[in-house]
Scaffold this active site. Structure first.
Site, PDB file in Angstrom:
ATOM      1  N   CYS A 252      -1.221  -3.843   8.445  1.00 13.34           N
ATOM      2  CA  CYS A 252      -1.081  -2.735   9.138  1.00 13.34           C
ATOM      3  C   CYS A 252      -0.558  -3.167  10.401  1.00 13.34           C
ATOM      4  O   CYS A 252       0.377  -2.421  10.941  1.00 13.34           O
ATOM      5  CB  CYS A 252      -2.142  -1.947   9.133  1.00 13.34           C
ATOM      6  SG  CYS A 252      -2.903  -0.891   7.695  1.00 13.34           S
TER       7      CYS A 252
ATOM      8  N   CYS B 211       0.768  -1.229  -0.057  1.00 14.05           N
ATOM      9  CA  CYS B 211      -0.170   0.127   0.033  1.00 14.05           C
ATOM     10  C   CYS B 211       0.847   1.311   0.125  1.00 14.05           C
ATOM     11  O   CYS B 211       0.282   2.443  -0.099  1.00 14.05           O
ATOM     12  CB  CYS B 211      -0.848  -0.072   1.201  1.00 14.05           C
ATOM     13  SG  CYS B 211      -0.175  -0.444   2.706  1.00 14.05           S
TER      14      CYS B 211
END
Lengths: 237, 141
Positions: free
Chosen positions: B107, B37
């Site tokens: 994440c 990302c």
């Protein structure tokens, strides 16, 4: 009789019962439409997996096959054939969209070869106990430093804008950074093309090596294109 | 996609944003990124050389709300722990605490990697013998 590709499973035609590869939209023997084949996107077009493609030829074949499977042609066919023409059309569209785009094609081929790339795969691989996680150091440290620093500059510029200030020094340095990152993107794309050729012409070992290099290049590319997008947004704001 | 209340809370009021003196021997810095990302995360710790307790932790993350929340939570959790204790924090703990959906699990992985990278950097500064150990741990995961 018929040639069986390694990747394709021979199946019997529903209509004439003669076996053929599970990669064609039409039976090579009786020409009847087949259910969506289970082979990869390349085999839909009668191609072996490869990265350097003749795009005009691919487009030509796409149009030819699209006309052949078009649902209008099966309006009066049996229920199965009508459904297959819809499903085959959808598959053909997906296959063409994926293969005509150089980046999508590269990612698709790498996934076929079992490489871990893209957001969806990483989410799965990082799940649960954290096994099979990707090597966090895949992206070179200097690129990370640079990405971080540039993000700091971008934030500074946005803050200054918010306060109604214009930082005269920041604008040129951002413009310079954008030019540099644009240049790096071009470089990455050139390197990808070199690896395409290595993969297309190489043996198994050379291919594995090229796959690893391409995964790294795609990672780098993702960072760079995000940066270019953010810089462009901030400059244009 | 809907973020959990805890993610929103950390996103709106991130704990321990900032930086520590990178050149100090008591400070370890971890800079990690998620190529999927394009997120980057910097996490820093200041370790008491006597007790090996992490007395201060700071972070700066450029990324989505989940990445910011994960690193914010990570700094909260490692503060007051010894270095060895902090190494025990797993990304799955972060996932549970923040109720992260599957697409945002990376994440939490990034936050765990950042903790390990910061501790690894601190160990490198404070004796090579421990570096070898840190590397082994990182590889095992």
């Amino acid at each position: 009789m018929f040639k069986v590709l390694d990747s394709a499973v021979p199946i019997a035609c529903w209509s004439c019962s003669i076996g053929h590869n599970d990669s064609t939209l039409f039976c090579p023997h009786c020409s009847k439409i087949q259910p969506p084949p289970g082979g990869d996107y390349f085999s839909v077009f009668g191609l072996e997996p490869r990265l350097g493609l003749d795009l005009p030829a691919l487009e030509h074949e796409f149009h030819r096959l699209s006309r052949k499977v078009h649902p209008d042609r099966f309006a009066r066919a049996g229920e199965n054939e009508r459904q297959w023409s819809l499903a085959d059309t959808a598959l053909l569209n997906d296959a063409y969209r994926t293969l005509k785009d150089p980046l999508h094609r590269t990612e698709y081929l790498l996934k076929l070869e079992g490489a871990e790339i893209g957001p969806d795969l990483s989410a799965e691989s990082a799940a649960a106990d954290g096994k099979d996680r990707k090597d966090p150091s895949r992206v070179p440290a200097d690129l990370l430093e640079e990405v971080f620093e540039l993000n700091m500059q971008l934030e500074e510029m946005r803050m200054a804008r918010k306060m109604g200030e214009t930082d005269a020094g920041l604008q040129p340095s951002l413009e310079q950074a954008k030019r540099r990152f644009d240049g790096l993107l071009v470089e990455v794309d050139q390197n990808l093309r070199i690896q395409w050729q290595v993969w297309d012409e190489g043996d198994a070992a050379a291919r594995k090596k090229a796959e690893k290099t391409m995964v790294g290049l795609l990672d780098r590319r993702r960072y760079l294109s995000n940066l270019v997008r953010d810089v462009t947004e901030t400059l244009g704001a | 996609m809907a973020y959990s209340d805890k993610v929103i809370d950390h996103y709106n009021n991130p704990r321990n944003v900032g930086q520590l003196d990178k050149s100090s021997t008591e400070v370890g810095t971890g800079l990690v990124g998620a190529p999927e990302c394009g997120d980057v995360m910097r996490l820093q710790i200041r370790v008491n050389p006597e007790t090996q307790v992490i007395e201060e932790a700071k972070f700066k993350t450029f990324g989505c709300g989940s990445a910011i929340a994960s690193s914010s939570l990570a700094t909260e959790w490692i503060k007051g722990r010894t270095v060895d204790d902090a190494m025990a924090i797993k990304n799955t703990d972060i996932v549970k605490e923040l109720s992260l959906p599957p697409v945002k699990i990376h994440c939490s992985v990034l936050a765990e990697d950042a903790i390990r990278a910061a501790i690894g950097d601190w160990k490198k500064k404070n004796g090579a013998a421990e570096t070898a150990q840190a590397t082994t741990v990182a590889v095992a995961h």
